[in-house]
Design a protein around this motif. Structure first.
Motif, PDB file in Angstrom:
ATOM      1  N   VAL A   5     -11.883   2.539  -3.977  1.00 39.67           N
ATOM      2  CA  VAL A   5     -10.785   2.288  -2.897  1.00 39.67           C
ATOM      3  C   VAL A   5     -12.261   1.283  -2.296  1.00 39.67           C
ATOM      4  O   VAL A   5     -11.905   0.116  -1.625  1.00 39.67           O
ATOM      5  N   ALA A   6     -13.708   1.487  -2.544  1.00 37.90           N
ATOM      6  CA  ALA A   6     -14.798   0.394  -2.050  1.00 37.90           C
ATOM      7  C   ALA A   6     -14.736  -1.365  -2.175  1.00 37.90           C
ATOM      8  O   ALA A   6     -14.744  -1.569  -1.491  1.00 37.90           O
ATOM      9  N   LEU A  35      -7.173   1.176   7.165  1.00 36.72           N
ATOM     10  CA  LEU A  35      -6.904   2.547   6.527  1.00 36.72           C
ATOM     11  C   LEU A  35      -5.778   2.778   5.714  1.00 36.72           C
ATOM     12  O   LEU A  35      -5.370   3.807   6.161  1.00 36.72           O
ATOM     13  N   THR A  36      -4.782   1.864   5.425  1.00 35.97           N
ATOM     14  CA  THR A  36      -4.342   2.192   4.465  1.00 35.97           C
ATOM     15  C   THR A  36      -4.125   1.337   2.538  1.00 35.97           C
ATOM     16  O   THR A  36      -3.832   2.323   1.554  1.00 35.97           O
ATOM     17  N   ASN A  42       0.993  -1.390  -0.113  1.00 36.30           N
ATOM     18  CA  ASN A  42      -0.172   0.316  -0.174  1.00 36.30           C
ATOM     19  C   ASN A  42       0.718   0.963  -0.099  1.00 36.30           C
ATOM     20  O   ASN A  42       0.883   2.415  -0.491  1.00 36.30           O
ATOM     21  N   ILE A  43       1.780   1.457   0.442  1.00 36.21           N
ATOM     22  CA  ILE A  43       2.930   2.173   0.686  1.00 36.21           C
ATOM     23  C   ILE A  43       3.277   2.620  -0.463  1.00 36.21           C
ATOM     24  O   ILE A  43       3.425   2.972  -1.152  1.00 36.21           O
ATOM     25  N   SER A  44       4.164   1.651  -1.429  1.00 39.93           N
ATOM     26  CA  SER A  44       4.674   1.387  -2.328  1.00 39.93           C
ATOM     27  C   SER A  44       4.110   2.397  -3.492  1.00 39.93           C
ATOM     28  O   SER A  44       4.349   2.530  -4.366  1.00 39.93           O
ATOM     29  N   VAL A  51      -4.502  -7.497  10.041  1.00 39.17           N
ATOM     30  CA  VAL A  51      -3.992  -8.026   8.062  1.00 39.17           C
ATOM     31  C   VAL A  51      -5.562  -6.761   8.216  1.00 39.17           C
ATOM     32  O   VAL A  51      -5.828  -5.588   6.969  1.00 39.17           O
ATOM     33  N   LEU A  52      -6.638  -6.279   8.539  1.00 38.16           N
ATOM     34  CA  LEU A  52      -7.785  -5.944   8.429  1.00 38.16           C
ATOM     35  C   LEU A  52      -7.471  -4.303   8.743  1.00 38.16           C
ATOM     36  O   LEU A  52      -8.258  -3.574   8.199  1.00 38.16           O
ATOM     37  N   VAL A  53      -6.499  -4.476   9.945  1.00 39.54           N
ATOM     38  CA  VAL A  53      -6.402  -2.730  10.405  1.00 39.54           C
ATOM     39  C   VAL A  53      -5.612  -2.801   9.685  1.00 39.54           C
ATOM     40  O   VAL A  53      -6.035  -0.857   9.138  1.00 39.54           O
TER      41      VAL A  53
END
Length: 329
Positions: A264-265, A181-182, A98-100, A175-177
């Motif tokens: 996103v959804a 969040l990201t 997600n960060i990359s 993994v859910l968190v």
């Protein structure tokens, strides 16, 4: 008897032809130092040198891949993994992905702003301003449509997505968190790369608006599919279809609120379901040959439904805007 007329800066009996108007717009762009053509719709509103789209299309995905490999190695050291490049998603590996991708999306915007002198706001929405209410509306609609699609898949072909059994462990919670969040950052990053940057950049190769939009949709859609790295015909076709569908959402609505909301959804809801239906274990992303099947047509229908929703909403908004001057008389 015909009399001389004056329309703004054009004076006398001769009016400018299409070529004169185009030349005037380009001269205005040069004077203001921007590559944005105000007479063209979102997605075909950039006029830039032929090589600049190549940089925008190729550099951010390559940077993303390099950054992802580096972060995977760091995660491997932290987790003590013998195979840090495996497809199994631990919380830290999902965070690395997600960060990359989010960083690559920002890079795509900054790169286009730098090399083409394009105002960054025009890559988010054009000619209108960014609209948070649009984003909220489309996020709600997308969540309902994607949720319905997941429900249909669960009824028709529950084994197709690789779901096994419901499970809740510490890994599942982690993994859910990270997903909640990201993953929105990851989804937004992909939209910035392909709908904000690659689509209008590729469209600039063609002067005519509609053919230009077609080129932009195809190039950004195929780029989106290639980035997902699947050799399976079903999956490659589905990813291409997603790319074209979200591109249409951006063009119809004049901005990326709708495609970001849908992306996103889609990713968050599927990420949640995939996580809790992995029997308490980290789930793996399988994009190998023969990993896709005809159940992807259900999800393709969800994409079509979202495009229709965007078209209906924007048509209603245009009708309302057209009626407002009459109501004020």
């Amino acid at each position: 008897m015909n009399t001389a007329r004056s329309d703004g800066p054009w004076k006398g009996t001769e009016h400018p032809g299409p070529s004169d108007a185009r030349r005037s717009r380009l001269l205005t762009s040069e004077r203001t130092g921007t590559a944005v053509d105000n007479s063209r719709p979102f997605g075909a509103h950039l006029r830039i040198s032929w090589w600049k789209p190549l940089a925008v299309i190729l550099v951010p995905p390559l940077v993303m891949l390099v950054l992802q490999v580096v972060l995977y190695q760091v995660v491997g050291v932290i987790e003590g993994s013998d195979d840090p490049m495996s497809a199994t998603l631990t919380p830290l590996k999902l965070l690395a992905i997600n960060i990359s991708i989010g960083a690559a999306g920002v890079l795509a915007i900054l790169l286009l702003v730098w090399i083409a002198k394009v105002p960054w706001r025009s890559l988010i929405s054009f000619p209108r301003a960014f609209d948070a209410r649009r984003l909220t509306y489309y996020l709600t609609g997308a969540a309902l449509l994607v949720g319905a699609g997941i429900g249909v898949v669960a009824l028709v072909a529950p084994d197709a997505p690789g779901w096994t059994a419901f499970g809740l462990t510490g890994t599942t919670i982690g993994v859910l968190v990270v997903t909640v969040l990201t993953t929105p950052l990851q989804s937004t990053g992909e939209e910035l790369m392909f709908r904000s940057a690659a689509l209008p950049a590729a469209a600039s190769w063609v002067r005519a608006v509609r053919p230009g939009l077609g080129v932009g949709l195809v190039v950004s859609g195929l780029g989106f599919a290639v980035l997902h790295g699947s050799a399976d015909p079903w999956l490659f076709g589905y990813y291409t279809f997603i790319g074209i569908s979200t591109g249409l959402m951006a063009i119809i609505s004049g901005g990326i609120e709708a495609p970001v909301a849908f992306h996103v959804a889609n990713n968050v809801l599927f990420g949640i379901v995939n996580t809790v239906m992995a029997d308490g274990q980290p789930y793996a992303i399988d994009r190998s040959t023969d990993s896709g099947d005809a159940t992807l047509l259900i999800l393709g229908a969800v994409n079509i439904a979202m495009v229709v929703l965007v078209w209906l909403r924007e048509r209603r908004a245009r009708a309302t805007s057209a009626d407002q001057p009459h109501q004020g008389r």
